[in-house]
Write a protein that holds these residues in place. Structure first.
Motif, PDB file in Angstrom:
ATOM      1  N   THR A 215     -30.610  26.096  70.427  1.00 40.00           N
ATOM      2  CA  THR A 215     -30.344  27.452  70.908  1.00 40.00           C
ATOM      3  C   THR A 215     -30.300  27.417  72.426  1.00 40.00           C
ATOM      4  N   PRO A 217     -31.664  29.008  75.651  1.00 43.44           N
ATOM      5  CA  PRO A 217     -32.736  29.906  76.095  1.00 43.44           C
ATOM      6  C   PRO A 217     -32.182  31.048  76.939  1.00 43.44           C
ATOM      7  N   ALA A 218     -32.789  32.214  76.803  1.00 42.33           N
ATOM      8  CA  ALA A 218     -32.335  33.369  77.577  1.00 42.33           C
ATOM      9  C   ALA A 218     -32.383  33.082  79.070  1.00 42.33           C
ATOM     10  N   LEU A 221     -29.324  31.700  80.843  1.00 49.36           N
ATOM     11  CA  LEU A 221     -28.198  32.587  81.100  1.00 49.36           C
ATOM     12  C   LEU A 221     -28.413  33.462  82.325  1.00 49.36           C
TER      13      LEU A 221
END
Length: 333
Positions: A215, A217-218, A221
């Motif tokens: 995934t 990671p926030a 971004l």
């Protein structure tokens, strides 16, 4: 052709040379063509530094170039083109005007003036001589990657940048290759981890074989950049053995720009001077001018993304206090 080496010199008729100054922490990379080639460029960054790029627009009198120069040094580095031009003139190369030959050498620069190197060069910057040396060193064989030439002083927001390259063959049998000098305002990796944004396009573990994270990671971004105006820029040269006109070469450069977006985040910011040069040696017929060009441009974008990741993967840190680490320092083995 010979076995693919995953380098720009996989295109016959293309040579690459580097010259750098370790104390200066900067350098020049020259892409030299055996014969003049059709070329175009596409500029997306908000702070470009270029020479002779207007000449690459459609409708200009001179359609072909003899070489392309990439340099550090910000605007001072544009002198590198004059050094390459001097080397070519000594070798009787250039656009003929009666008994005079004028070598045509477009170029672009990146900003590496704050990397810890000694930039106190006196009255004249050293890039003209470095440009000459890079042209004289150009070879059609294997060329170095990482912290060499124009990539010696290059960085990204979180680690060392450098020179990367990659190549591929399209389903039409056309070869396309890219060389990138990676000095981005953003990052080539997903956040602070070892995974490259270009991971989905990697071939044969060319930049570590880590693939993509499960995934994103926030935090990866978040918009994190170097933050200073004109302290960045990624320079790319894409070359194909296809026969292209100036308009099609421009379309190739435009499509190849997508590779920057696949490999760097963020990209094409007001802080960058990102540019893609596209050149065609004309040794292979493309076939269908629409479908063939579409396939070529799509593959070129992948190749550019891979070249950028390799530029960071192959880099080594500068030997100065506070210098950014290299990817291999952070993720050994």
């Amino acid at each position: 052709m010979t076995m693919r080496r995953n380098l720009l010199t996989d295109i016959p008729g293309v040579s690459v040379g580097h010259a750098e100054d370790a104390q200066l922490a900067s350098g020049v990379t020259c892409i030299l063509f055996d014969e003049p080639v059709i070329a175009a460029c596409d500029v997306r960054g908000g702070g470009p530094g270029t020479r002779e790029t207007d000449l690459l627009d459609s409708g200009r009198t001179v359609e072909k170039v003899d070489a392309i120069a990439l340099a550090g040094g910000s605007a001072f580095g544009l002198d590198a083109c004059a050094g390459v031009q001097a080397y070519l003139r000594e070798n009787d190369r250039g656009f003929a005007v009666r008994d005079i030959r004028v070598p045509i050498v477009p170029g672009a620069i990146l900003f590496d003036l704050l990397n810890g190197g000694d930039k106190g060069w006196g009255r004249f910057p050293p890039y003209r001589e470095l440009g000459y040396a890079a042209a004289a060193a150009a070879t059609p064989g294997p060329h170095a990657l990482g912290s060499v030439g124009a990539g010696l002083g290059a960085t990204t927001v979180n680690m060392k940048g450098g020179i990367g390259a990659a190549s591929a063959v399209t389903e039409d049998g056309v070869t396309v290759a890219a060389l990138a000098a990676v000095n981005a305002a953003g990052s080539a990796t997903v956040g602070d981890g070892p995974h490259f944004w270009a991971g989905p396009f990697e071939q044969d573990r060319e930049f570590g074989g880590r693939g993509s994270p499960a995934t994103v990671p926030a935090a990866a971004l978040a918009t994190v950049t170097k933050g200073l105006p004109r302290t960045a820029t990624t320079l790319v040269v894409v070359v194909t053995d296809a026969a292209l006109g100036r308009t099609h070469a421009k379309r190739l450069a435009t499509m190849a720009q997508d590779g920057l977006a696949r490999a760097l985040y963020p990209i094409h910011t007001p802080l960058d001077g990102d540019i893609v040069f596209a050149a065609a040696t004309g040794r292979r017929i493309l076939g269908d001018p629409v479908i063939g060009l579409t396939r070529l441009g799509a593959v070129a974008a992948h190749v550019v993304a891979r070249a950028i990741a390799r530029g960071v993967y192959e880099a080594t840190a500068l030997p100065f206090p506070g210098a950014l680490p290299a990817w291999r320092d952070l993720y050994p083995g």
